[in-house]
Design a protein around this motif. Structure first.
Motif, PDB file in Angstrom:
ATOM      1  N   THR A  92      -1.981  -1.168  -3.799  1.00  0.00           N
ATOM      2  CA  THR A  92      -3.081  -0.313  -3.370  1.00  0.00           C
ATOM      3  C   THR A  92      -2.548   1.058  -2.978  1.00  0.00           C
ATOM      4  O   THR A  92      -1.394   1.192  -2.581  1.00  0.00           O
ATOM      5  N   PHE A  93      -3.418   2.066  -3.091  1.00  0.00           N
ATOM      6  CA  PHE A  93      -2.990   3.440  -2.809  1.00  0.00           C
ATOM      7  C   PHE A  93      -4.057   4.182  -2.007  1.00  0.00           C
ATOM      8  O   PHE A  93      -5.242   4.161  -2.351  1.00  0.00           O
ATOM      9  N   ASN A 152      -2.146   8.890 -10.803  1.00  0.00           N
ATOM     10  CA  ASN A 152      -1.952   7.529 -10.299  1.00  0.00           C
ATOM     11  C   ASN A 152      -2.684   6.521 -11.185  1.00  0.00           C
ATOM     12  O   ASN A 152      -2.123   5.481 -11.579  1.00  0.00           O
ATOM     13  N   ASP A 182       4.285  10.130  -8.250  1.00  0.00           N
ATOM     14  CA  ASP A 182       4.582  10.637  -6.909  1.00  0.00           C
ATOM     15  C   ASP A 182       6.035  10.439  -6.518  1.00  0.00           C
ATOM     16  O   ASP A 182       6.444  10.848  -5.428  1.00  0.00           O
ATOM     17  N   THR A 226      -0.697   8.369  -2.694  1.00  0.00           N
ATOM     18  CA  THR A 226      -0.605   9.236  -3.871  1.00  0.00           C
ATOM     19  C   THR A 226      -1.220  10.600  -3.581  1.00  0.00           C
ATOM     20  O   THR A 226      -2.195  10.703  -2.827  1.00  0.00           O
ATOM     21  N   TYR A 265      -0.761   3.504 -13.350  1.00  0.00           N
ATOM     22  CA  TYR A 265      -0.905   2.086 -13.032  1.00  0.00           C
ATOM     23  C   TYR A 265      -1.872   1.359 -13.956  1.00  0.00           C
ATOM     24  O   TYR A 265      -1.685   0.170 -14.245  1.00  0.00           O
ATOM     25  N   HIS A 319      -9.477   4.947  -1.450  1.00  0.00           N
ATOM     26  CA  HIS A 319      -8.508   3.853  -1.478  1.00  0.00           C
ATOM     27  C   HIS A 319      -8.685   3.110  -2.796  1.00  0.00           C
ATOM     28  O   HIS A 319      -9.783   2.628  -3.103  1.00  0.00           O
ATOM     29  N   PRO A 366       5.669   4.340   0.444  1.00  0.00           N
ATOM     30  CA  PRO A 366       4.681   3.310   0.802  1.00  0.00           C
ATOM     31  C   PRO A 366       4.284   3.375   2.270  1.00  0.00           C
ATOM     32  O   PRO A 366       5.087   3.721   3.131  1.00  0.00           O
ATOM     33  N   THR A 368       0.837  -1.202   0.000  1.00  0.00           N
ATOM     34  CA  THR A 368       0.000   0.000   0.000  1.00  0.00           C
ATOM     35  C   THR A 368       0.866   1.244   0.000  1.00  0.00           C
ATOM     36  O   THR A 368       1.738   1.409   0.852  1.00  0.00           O
ATOM     37  N   GLY A 369       0.632   2.115  -0.981  1.00  0.00           N
ATOM     38  CA  GLY A 369       1.338   3.382  -1.093  1.00  0.00           C
ATOM     39  C   GLY A 369       0.405   4.554  -0.870  1.00  0.00           C
ATOM     40  O   GLY A 369      -0.772   4.389  -0.522  1.00  0.00           O
TER      41      GLY A 369
END
Length: 527
Positions: A67-68, A26, A128, A20, A30, A52, A211, A17-18
């Motif tokens: 996931t971000f 984003n 980012d 952004t 991706y 999310h 992250p 999980t990051g």
């Protein structure tokens, strides 16, 4: 024996999980560039006001998930001790040359190819600044996507005690393998974790491009319970139901946040596999706020969909568009301590089918966001007020031109500090703001010169028991004296906004658009 060994665990990474600061960039990276699938979009389970996003293979398999958390327009974090620093994705070895050409064509920063632990690696940076490595290694996926990475190859973690971090990671089914310099490679049955010792580095700071945590796979809830029991003497742990998996959170000896997440129930429990990622879901505890959250959460478009391009303007801003817009636009100026999303829930109730343009003030005082500065607690900085009013007037003119907005269907809503700035713009730059709703505003501008405001319509809604604004403001009289059409109403309220504000503002807005001949906002109903 570790908890993983006791449970006969499914080894490897579950997700990373990051964070952004730009949801659209984003998505474009991706989904558009890497070719991953958006498999889920939710309001955050820890904070429902935080979007999310989850990306992965065609079915969102554990081990494929990136996931971000969306911290829109936030600052960049700092990579340092106690954090994941790099994410690696598996691609076929023969495709690395094609990925290099693709990065060149798309202006994606890259380095390499090079080799790490005898594997070919192409380094990329996402919008980012997060390092995303494409590793040439065959790792099959349950649902591969054409031309996209197949799975997570691994992560790199930064620690000031490599031996203790490596030992801690063995709990999740990893074992020590080869070393390269200060990096110890840990391997599972499926992927790797590179433990990089960085004594002397500064600690990490959360933010965009850094992250938040790494998650390892647990086969089921029993394995999660066993793991938690094995950590009784280590330190605090937390268990949370994230709907799509059950999670145990713990920090390793270096402070790295690690998660142990079950493979099930999985991404498809509330959407058919062919429709993954198309619906925004909210956590059950936030269901009563659904309408407000839909207005507040940042919106985005997937590659290939029609979109309103982002423009570079003097103020951070965000649009929220209903499904069936009526052509009107409301610009929103938050109160002290708010942000560009703060007024969107109440604005959506005022004008259900208007496009909302939330704007963020640029002044910061003691960590609180404002529209202009103060000399002290009792004295406004008049020079800064005038400067920011001029900048906002330029922003309005730029937004109308850049986004093709209809000035005849444009209105403004300002609350408290935002209302004060909006009143200054009305008086200092006549004609820029022609319709304004000032909620709990006051006269903040001194030494005003005369000017014609006859083209301006203003609704002022004050609170009878407002202890912040009080009854001493001359704003309504000052605007009226210069020709503005002002309706001032005293509501049975304090400084906080109320249902009466929504009702009065909605009625006035419909009437003022109707009187001017412009299309009026729709009646109060769901968009």
């Amino acid at each position: 024996m570790t908890a993983g060994a006791m449970a006969g665990m499914t080894s490897g990474l579950h997700h990373v999980t990051g964070i952004t600061a730009d949801v659209q960039a984003n998505i474009d990276f991706y989904v558009g560039f890497l070719g991953l699938k958006l498999v889920k979009q939710t309001g955050g389970y820890a904070d429902a006001e935080q979007l999310h996003l989850l990306f992965g293979d065609g079915v969102g398999s554990p081990g494929s998930l990136l996931t971000f958390l969306v911290w829109e327009a936030s600052g960049r974090g700092r990579t340092g001790i106690g954090q994941v620093s790099e994410v690696a994705l598996a691609v076929s070895p023969e495709s690395l040359g094609d990925w290099l050409l693709k990065a060149l064509a798309a202006n994606v920063p890259f380095d390499g190819p090079t080799r790490e632990f005898e594997e070919p690696v192409l380094w990329l940076k996402d919008p980012d600044g997060l390092i995303v490595k494409l590793v040439g290694v065959e790792m099959p996926s349950p649902a591969p996507l054409p031309g996209a990475p197949t799975r997570l190859r691994g992560v790199t973690v930064l620690t000031d005690n490599g031996a203790e971090t490596a030992t801690f990671i063995t709990r999740f089914g990893y074992r020590r393998a080869q070393r390269e310099g200060l990096r110890q490679r840990m391997v599972s049955d499926t992927d790797v974790v590179d433990v990089r010792e960085t004594a002397g580095f500064v600690p990490s700071v959360p933010g965009a491009g850094v992250p938040d945590h790494v998650a390892f796979r647990a086969p089921d809830a029993d394995a999660l319970r066993s793991m938690r029991l094995s950590l009784r003497d280590h330190g605090p742990t937390e268990v949370h139901d994230r709907k799509y998996f059950l999670s145990l959170y713990v920090r390793d000896p270096a402070g790295i946040l690690m998660e142990y997440a079950t493979d099930g129930p999985g991404m498809a429990i509330d959407e058919p596999p062919g429709e993954l990622g198309q619906t925004l879901f909210l956590p059950p505890q936030a269901a009563h706020r659904a309408a407000d959250l839909l207005a507040m959460l940042p919106q985005f478009t997937l590659p290939g969909e029609e979109r309103l391009p982002a423009r570079s303007l003097p103020f951070i801003h965000r649009f929220n568009r209903p499904k069936h817009p009526d052509g009107t636009t409301l610009a929103l100026l938050h109160g002290a301590g708010g942000d560009e999303a703060d007024l969107m829930p109440i604005a959506r109730r005022i004008a259900p089918r208007a496009t909302l343009l939330g704007v963020r003030g640029r002044a910061v005082e003691d960590g609180i966001r404002r529209w202009f500065g103060r000399v002290d607690a009792m004295t406004l900085d008049q020079a800064d007020l005038r400067s920011e009013a001029e900048a906002f007037a330029a922003f309005v003119e730029g937004a109308v031109t850049a986004y093709g907005l209809d000035a005849d269907k444009f209105a403004f809503v300002g609350y408290s500090n935002g209302a004060n700035l909006l009143a200054a713009v009305i008086q200092l730059h006549p004609g820029v703001v022609r319709r304004a709703i000032l909620l709990r505003g006051m006269q903040a501008t001194e030494n005003l010169q005369t000017g014609d405001l006859s083209a301006t319509r203003v609704l002022m809604l004050d609170g009878r028991d407002d202890q912040i604004v009080g009854a001493a403001s001359t704003l309504a009289d000052d605007l009226t004296a210069r020709g503005a059409h002002v309706e001032a109403r005293m509501l049975p309220a304090r400084h906080e906004l109320s249902d009466e504000d929504v009702t009065e503002a909605a009625q006035w807005l419909r009437k003022t658009f109707s009187d001017s001949g412009a299309a009026k906002p729709s009646e109060l109903k769901a968009p």
